[in-house]
Design a protein around this motif. Structure first.
Motif, mmCIF file in Angstrom:
data_model
loop_
_atom_site.group_PDB
_atom_site.id
_atom_site.type_symbol
_atom_site.label_atom_id
_atom_site.label_comp_id
_atom_site.label_asym_id
_atom_site.label_seq_id
_atom_site.Cartn_x
_atom_site.Cartn_y
_atom_site.Cartn_z
ATOM 1 N N UNK A 186 -3.377 -6.194 -0.588
ATOM 2 C CA UNK A 186 -4.612 -6.850 -0.168
ATOM 3 C C UNK A 186 -5.808 -6.234 -0.887
ATOM 4 N N UNK A 187 -6.914 -6.942 -0.857
ATOM 5 C CA UNK A 187 -8.149 -6.439 -1.473
ATOM 6 C C UNK A 187 -8.538 -5.096 -0.852
ATOM 7 N N UNK A 188 -8.424 -4.999 0.442
ATOM 8 C CA UNK A 188 -8.791 -3.752 1.130
ATOM 9 C C UNK A 188 -7.885 -2.608 0.697
ATOM 10 N N UNK A 189 -6.597 -2.860 0.603
ATOM 11 C CA UNK A 189 -5.668 -1.801 0.192
ATOM 12 C C UNK A 189 -5.981 -1.312 -1.213
ATOM 13 N N UNK A 190 -6.372 -2.224 -2.087
ATOM 14 C CA UNK A 190 -6.726 -1.818 -3.439
ATOM 15 C C UNK A 190 -8.008 -1.003 -3.461
ATOM 16 N N UNK A 191 -8.977 -1.394 -2.651
ATOM 17 C CA UNK A 191 -10.219 -0.621 -2.585
ATOM 18 C C UNK A 191 -9.978 0.776 -2.018
ATOM 19 N N UNK A 192 -8.993 0.874 -1.151
ATOM 20 C CA UNK A 192 -8.660 2.182 -0.562
ATOM 21 C C UNK A 192 -7.762 3.011 -1.477
ATOM 22 N N UNK A 193 -7.348 2.429 -2.588
ATOM 23 C CA UNK A 193 -6.480 3.154 -3.520
ATOM 24 C C UNK A 193 -5.076 3.370 -2.995
ATOM 25 N N UNK A 195 -2.154 2.685 -3.684
ATOM 26 C CA UNK A 195 -1.186 2.241 -4.685
ATOM 27 C C UNK A 195 0.241 2.586 -4.294
ATOM 28 N N UNK A 196 0.419 3.710 -3.633
ATOM 29 C CA UNK A 196 1.775 4.064 -3.188
ATOM 30 C C UNK A 196 2.255 3.101 -2.111
ATOM 31 N N UNK A 197 1.342 2.694 -1.233
ATOM 32 C CA UNK A 197 1.715 1.732 -0.199
ATOM 33 C C UNK A 197 2.071 0.385 -0.797
ATOM 34 N N UNK A 198 1.295 -0.033 -1.794
ATOM 35 C CA UNK A 198 1.581 -1.291 -2.485
ATOM 36 C C UNK A 198 2.942 -1.208 -3.167
ATOM 37 N N UNK A 199 3.193 -0.089 -3.823
ATOM 38 C CA UNK A 199 4.488 0.098 -4.481
ATOM 39 C C UNK A 199 5.627 0.048 -3.465
ATOM 40 N N UNK A 200 5.444 0.684 -2.323
ATOM 41 C CA UNK A 200 6.502 0.708 -1.307
ATOM 42 C C UNK A 200 6.758 -0.681 -0.730
ATOM 43 N N UNK A 201 5.683 -1.441 -0.485
ATOM 44 C CA UNK A 201 5.863 -2.789 0.057
ATOM 45 C C UNK A 201 6.533 -3.703 -0.964
ATOM 46 N N UNK A 202 6.141 -3.566 -2.222
ATOM 47 C CA UNK A 202 6.763 -4.365 -3.275
ATOM 48 C C UNK A 202 8.240 -4.021 -3.405
ATOM 49 N N UNK A 203 8.541 -2.743 -3.363
ATOM 50 C CA UNK A 203 9.924 -2.286 -3.475
ATOM 51 C C UNK A 203 10.774 -2.803 -2.322
ATOM 52 N N UNK A 204 10.205 -2.783 -1.124
ATOM 53 C CA UNK A 204 10.938 -3.256 0.048
ATOM 54 C C UNK A 204 11.212 -4.755 -0.050
ATOM 55 N N UNK A 205 10.236 -5.497 -0.551
ATOM 56 C CA UNK A 205 10.406 -6.940 -0.679
ATOM 57 C C UNK A 205 11.498 -7.274 -1.693
#
Length: 214
Positions: A186-193, A195-205
């Motif tokens: 999400x935009x908020x997650x990117x603003x918060x940096x 990136x590890x959470x984004x990577x983990x969610x992508x990996x899980x999907x």
């Protein structure tokens, strides 16, 4: 099926990204690529979209980048010039479909009703975005409206309200090429940096898609 569409179907998940800072482009791409999810829909909901596409084209060519929320022929041309490999829209507009065809951009129009599908098919479309997927009735709704067109070999990418928890229900339908969703980044997650959470969610999907598809 175009090469871009075949790759999307092989991946099975398309992150839908509203990114408003060019500075976030490469960290986002790296997080997705490290997770094994080499595609993303960069929506034209932000002023940064064109610059983000161009940055990804130049710096992360291994990422299959799509341009989303293309609402006019002018935006189609912008997307092509910025290096988009495919385009998407939330609805069906024949002028946009024609502009994409003339530009050589593989295009995925949005549909929600049998009438939408009929119009898109008449324009030569075979892969469509079912939007808004959850609000429109979920997997049951798509299964029923797609049934009369089954002999045409159509495929769909449900987007809008799709979550990690509902991937199983969508991928149970043979018509689904991939699921699209905003939950990965999400935009908020990117603003918060995050990136590890984004990577983990992508990996899980990706892991879940592989498990479901064997």
């Amino acid at each position: 099926m175009t090469d871009a569409f075949a790759r999307i179907a092989a991946i099975g998940v398309v992150p839908v990204i509203a990114i408003d800072s060019v500075d976030h482009a490469l960290p986002l791409a790296d997080a997705l690529l490290e997770a094994g999810l080499p595609t993303a829909e960069i929506t034209f909901r932000t002023q940064a979209a064109v610059d983000v596409l161009a940055r990804l084209r130049d710096k992360r060519p291994e990422l299959l980048i799509g341009a989303g929320t293309l609402l006019s022929p002018a935006q189609v041309r912008q997307a092509v010039e910025a290096g988009a490999a495919y385009g998407l829209a939330p609805g069906y507009d024949p002028a946009v479909v024609d502009a994409a065809r003339q530009s050589g951009l593989p295009f995925i129009p949005g549909v929600m009703t049998p009438s939408d599908i009929t119009l898109a098919v008449a324009r030569g479309c075979r892969l469509m975005k079912f939007f808004p997927a959850t609000a429109a009735g979920g997997p049951s709704m798509l299964k029923n409206i797609a049934a009369p067109f089954a002999h045409l070999g159509l495929s769909f990418i449900p987007t809008g309200g799709v979550k990690m928890e509902t991937i199983d229900d969508w991928l149970a339908l043979p018509e689904i090429a991939a699921v699209g969703g905003t939950w990965i980044a999400t935009t908020r997650q990117m603003h918060e940096g995050d990136w590890s959470g984004i990577r983990n969610r992508a990996s899980a999907a990706i892991a879940r898609v592989k498990e479901l598809r064997g």
